[in-house]
Design a protein around this motif. Structure first.
Motif, PDB file in Angstrom:
ATOM      1  N   UNK A 135      -0.214 -19.342  20.589  1.00  0.00           N
ATOM      2  CA  UNK A 135       0.145 -17.965  20.514  1.00  0.00           C
ATOM      3  C   UNK A 135      -0.504 -17.079  21.588  1.00  0.00           C
ATOM      4  N   UNK A 136       0.437 -17.052  22.401  1.00  0.00           N
ATOM      5  CA  UNK A 136      -0.392 -16.008  23.538  1.00  0.00           C
ATOM      6  C   UNK A 136       0.392 -14.684  23.567  1.00  0.00           C
TER       7      UNK A 136
ATOM      8  N   UNK B 199      -1.258 -12.500  27.928  1.00  0.00           N
ATOM      9  CA  UNK B 199      -0.579 -13.867  27.842  1.00  0.00           C
ATOM     10  C   UNK B 199      -2.699 -14.018  27.738  1.00  0.00           C
ATOM     11  N   UNK B 200      -3.440 -12.845  26.000  1.00  0.00           N
ATOM     12  CA  UNK B 200      -4.249 -13.222  25.882  1.00  0.00           C
ATOM     13  C   UNK B 200      -4.322 -13.347  24.666  1.00  0.00           C
ATOM     14  N   UNK B 201      -4.993 -13.585  23.785  1.00  0.00           N
ATOM     15  CA  UNK B 201      -5.058 -13.786  22.116  1.00  0.00           C
ATOM     16  C   UNK B 201      -4.490 -13.080  21.230  1.00  0.00           C
ATOM     17  N   UNK B 202      -4.312 -13.871  20.457  1.00  0.00           N
ATOM     18  CA  UNK B 202      -3.973 -12.683  19.369  1.00  0.00           C
ATOM     19  C   UNK B 202      -4.447 -13.080  17.850  1.00  0.00           C
ATOM     20  N   UNK B 203      -4.473 -12.594  17.048  1.00  0.00           N
ATOM     21  CA  UNK B 203      -5.257 -11.927  16.196  1.00  0.00           C
ATOM     22  C   UNK B 203      -3.729 -11.771  15.126  1.00  0.00           C
ATOM     23  N   UNK B 204      -3.878 -12.449  13.959  1.00  0.00           N
ATOM     24  CA  UNK B 204      -2.568 -11.784  12.880  1.00  0.00           C
ATOM     25  C   UNK B 204      -3.517 -10.520  12.284  1.00  0.00           C
ATOM     26  N   UNK B 205      -2.798  -9.842  11.341  1.00  0.00           N
ATOM     27  CA  UNK B 205      -2.976  -8.419  10.680  1.00  0.00           C
ATOM     28  C   UNK B 205      -3.462  -9.358   9.111  1.00  0.00           C
ATOM     29  N   UNK B 206      -3.954  -7.979   8.933  1.00  0.00           N
ATOM     30  CA  UNK B 206      -4.048  -8.139   7.141  1.00  0.00           C
ATOM     31  C   UNK B 206      -3.391  -8.529   6.187  1.00  0.00           C
ATOM     32  N   UNK B 207      -2.711  -8.183   6.640  1.00  0.00           N
ATOM     33  CA  UNK B 207      -1.154  -8.048   5.944  1.00  0.00           C
ATOM     34  C   UNK B 207      -0.321  -9.624   6.145  1.00  0.00           C
TER      35      UNK B 207
END
Length: 66
Positions: free
Chosen positions: A11-12, A17-25
């Motif tokens: 997923x971007x 079109x950048x990198x995604x990070x999942x939230x802490x929750x």
């Protein structure tokens, strides 16, 4: 984890079109470039720009919930 690592790896951000990070929750995906958080609803990432909230709004919502 609601979203598999394999899915996260492909997923971007739909805007840049950048990198995604999942939230802490684990309730959203963060694009630090655009400062947007895409929600995860029923274990499905909602990758629509119109559905995203700003990182500031997301942070405010999280601090209100605590």
């Amino acid at each position: 984890m609601a979203v598999s690592q394999a899915l996260l790896d492909i997923l971007v951000c739909p805007k840049c079109k950048g990198e995604l990070k999942i939230t802490k929750k684990q309730d959203g995906l963060i694009c630090n470039t655009c400062s947007l958080v895409y929600p995860i609803k029923d274990d499905i990432p909602v990758m629509l720009i119109d559905e995203a909230m700003t990182l500031d709004d997301y942070s405010r919502d999280q601090s209100k919930a605590n």
